[in-house]
Enzyme design. Structure first.
Site, PDB file in Angstrom:
ATOM      1  N   TYR A   1      15.174 -52.188  28.845  1.00  0.00           N
ATOM      2  CA  TYR A   1      14.971 -52.906  27.591  1.00  0.00           C
ATOM      3  C   TYR A   1      14.726 -51.913  26.475  1.00  0.00           C
ATOM      4  CZ  TYR A   1      13.742 -56.999  30.502  1.00  0.00           C
ATOM      5  OH  TYR A   1      13.748 -58.019  31.416  1.00  0.00           O
TER       6      TYR A   1
ATOM      7  N   HIS B   1      16.177 -58.951  24.656  1.00  0.00           N
ATOM      8  CA  HIS B   1      16.805 -59.073  25.973  1.00  0.00           C
ATOM      9  C   HIS B   1      17.182 -57.684  26.458  1.00  0.00           C
ATOM     10  CE1 HIS B   1      17.197 -63.419  26.100  1.00  0.00           C
ATOM     11  NE2 HIS B   1      17.600 -63.404  24.851  1.00  0.00           N
TER      12      HIS B   1
ATOM     13  N   LYS C   1      24.399 -58.333  30.188  1.00  0.00           N
ATOM     14  CA  LYS C   1      23.933 -56.948  30.291  1.00  0.00           C
ATOM     15  C   LYS C   1      25.128 -56.090  30.658  1.00  0.00           C
ATOM     16  CE  LYS C   1      19.617 -58.489  32.237  1.00  0.00           C
ATOM     17  NZ  LYS C   1      19.196 -59.025  30.961  1.00  0.00           N
TER      18      LYS C   1
END
Lengths: 263, 299
Positions: B148, B156, B193
């Site tokens: 992060y 996020h 991600k």
């Protein structure tokens, strides 16, 4: 400003991540591809004509119709030659009449039979990208004599192992590194296609650098060593590794990255 | 990919209180209180004062254990987290059953005995932490870590991290097959991600002491799925961008229309846009000739 709940957020197990709908995957791919351009193209009334030359594994264009040739085929001694992928593609969309040495027309069946070994996967990749409008050339093969003389790295005039008739031997660049795409490289992964973004101003005399180089592996994933070798070969041009299985073509990038130091 | 902040003003808030500052506050506080952790299996347990719990929360070290004790708050740390606090930040002492603080080498060997690839994992963890990224377990997402940019309540995580070791069984057998790649990128992608693979290479032998870490290098590579359909629409060359977008939009509408009515399109792939410009040009001509002929007749 919204209040932040520090306490409950650091637990880890209650990490409320946004879950995206898998809109990019399977279903959309099917929609994009199978119901795309190919299945809806009308057979051309005017087909180009080409002569299939077995010795070099390429089709020599005899008569050109339409505009597809502008972004397909390589120019040697004033003639256009299509690779097996390009030939297959044009035949599938009905844009090419292919003749053998005796002047008999070859059917799609005949040309499918000529696709050997790993060439079918190459064709699937070619077709996938070409149908999306990209301009796809064989990696390291000059589009024309003029292109070969330009300073583009690792570009040669040689089209295929036995193409002595096609190569203009006088002007061949001796120092070109990359040979014909049929050669086996030491590593598992090799560059196969130079891909350009759709461009109505594309010219074979000066195509410029491709936007991507597509690489194919014989077996499983490319090793990091393979990737590094290919990156050195292709310079600044981004690499995309493709994988073909069960008629599906997928692409991955393995770009090196250095995470920034945060404040 | 741009960082996805979870709320308005969170980016500014993160900038106002950078992670490096929070971590150094934690470091000072733990040093001051002479903090000690207890090595218990694959975890290190620490009891901290209430004011320190905030710092641990804010800097994202460990997980709180809820107990009835009023004076102390208990946290459990992962092996990498504990070793980072102990070895890199030098703000935590770790004891075993004997209640004696372990020295670096002893602790290092304890870690390895609990987790054989601890050296590589620790190198990856510390590599990211030292750049002030927040690193947490990636188990939820089928990866080793998630990284992060700041506290998870503000942003996020951007990267799903896999640690690959160099060596004979390259990568510990991770990402061997294409299906592995598809699987991992799909899971990462569905939670927005990017898959980050950190490859640890070692020069020199031996993992006897943590000083071997200095000889390790970390090279990161992002593994992403490339979608040529999307890429083509994001990039247009050779023509005015909005015009092209209109044409593409019309083309996709047309494709849907022709599919519905089973019509046949004019041939040519790049020709769709040309087709439209031809149609529009001929319409313009028709209009002009209509106007001219009307003018002619009216005169």
């Amino acid at each position: 400003m919204e209040a932040v709940d520090w306490e409950n957020s650091s637990g880890g197990s209650s990490d409320t991540e946004a879950y995206l709908q898998d809109t990019k995957y399977e279903d959309d791919e099917e929609l994009h591809f199978t119901s795309g351009f190919i299945s809806k193209l009308q057979f051309r009334k005017d087909k180009s004509r080409a002569h299939w030359i077995n010795e070099i594994g390429m089709a020599e264009v005899v008569e050109n119709k339409g505009k597809l040739w502008r972004t397909m085929g390589v120019v040697r001694s004033g003639k256009i030659y299509y690779s097996i992928e390009e030939t297959l593609f044009l035949m599938e969309i009905g844009a090419l009449l292919l003749l053998d040495d005796n002047g008999t027309s070859l059917s799609l069946n005949d040309i499918y039979a000529k696709v050997s070994g790993g060439s079918w996967e190459l064709f699937e990749v070619y077709r996938h990208l070409k149908s999306l409008g990209y301009i796809v050339g064989q990696h390291g093969i000059a589009w024309s004599i003029k292109d070969a003389k330009s300073n583009r790295p690792s570009v040669s005039l040689q089209c295929s192992p036995q193409s002595s008739e096609v190569v203009d031997l006088e002007s061949e660049d001796e120092s070109s590194i990359v040979g014909p795409f049929n050669n086996m490289h030491i590593n598992e992964a090799r560059p196969v296609f130079d891909v350009y973004l759709p461009n109505s101003k594309f010219r074979k005399s000066s195509p410029g650098d491709p936007s991507f180089v597509i690489c194919l592996t014989r077996g499983d994933l490319p090793s990091i060593a393979d990737i590094e070798v290919l990156e050195r070969q292709c310079g600044a041009i981004p690499l995309r590794f493709c994988h073909v299985e069960y008629g599906r073509v997928s692409f991955f990038s393995f770009d090196e990255v250095e995470l920034p130091i945060l404040p | 990919m741009e960082p996805r902040w979870k709320g308005k003003g969170f980016k500014a808030k993160a900038l106002a209180e950078p992670m490096s500052k929070i971590v150094s506050q934690l470091q000072s506080s733990l040093i001051q209180s002479d903090a000690q952790g207890l090595l218990a299996g694959c975890t290190v347990l620490i009891a901290v004062k209430p004011e320190q719990t905030d710092l641990l929360d804010h800097s994202c070290f460990g997980k709180r254990i809820v107990t009835a004790e009023k004076d102390n708050e208990w946290f459990q740390l992962g092996l990498e987290e504990a070793f980072y606090l102990c070895f890199s930040l030098k703000c935590l002492k770790i004891v075993g059953d004997d209640k004696c603080p372990k020295d670096d080498v002893e602790l290092w060997q304890c870690m390895i005995s609990r987790k054989p690839n601890f050296p590589d994992f620790y190198k990856a963890y510390s590599h990211l932490r030292m750049k002030n990224w927040v690193v947490k377990s990636g188990l939820n997402y089928g990866v080793d870590f998630v990284a992060y940019r700041h506290h998870p309540s503000l942003v996020h995580s951007e990267y799903a991290v896999l640690v690959l070791s160099e060596g004979e069984d390259e990568g510990n057998g991770r990402l061997r097959l294409w299906s592995d790649l598809h699987c991992t990128t799909r899971v990462s992608g569905s939670v927005v991600k990017t898959l980050l693979v950190l490859r640890i290479t070692k020069t020199g032998n031996g993992v006897a002491s943590p000083s071997c870490l200095e000889k390790y290098t970390v090279v990161g590579r992002t593994i992403r799925r490339w979608h040529p359909e999307q890429c083509r629409e994001d990039n247009v060359i050779g023509e005015n961008r909005t015009k092209q977008q209109e044409a593409l939009g019309k083309a996709s509408l047309k494709t849907k229309f022709t599919q519905k009515h089973d019509l046949k399109l004019k041939p040519g792939l790049v020709g769709i846009e040309r087709g439209f410009s031809l149609v529009s040009i001929s319409l313009v001509f028709a209009l002009i000739s209509f106007i001219v002929s009307r003018w002619f007749w009216s005169n």
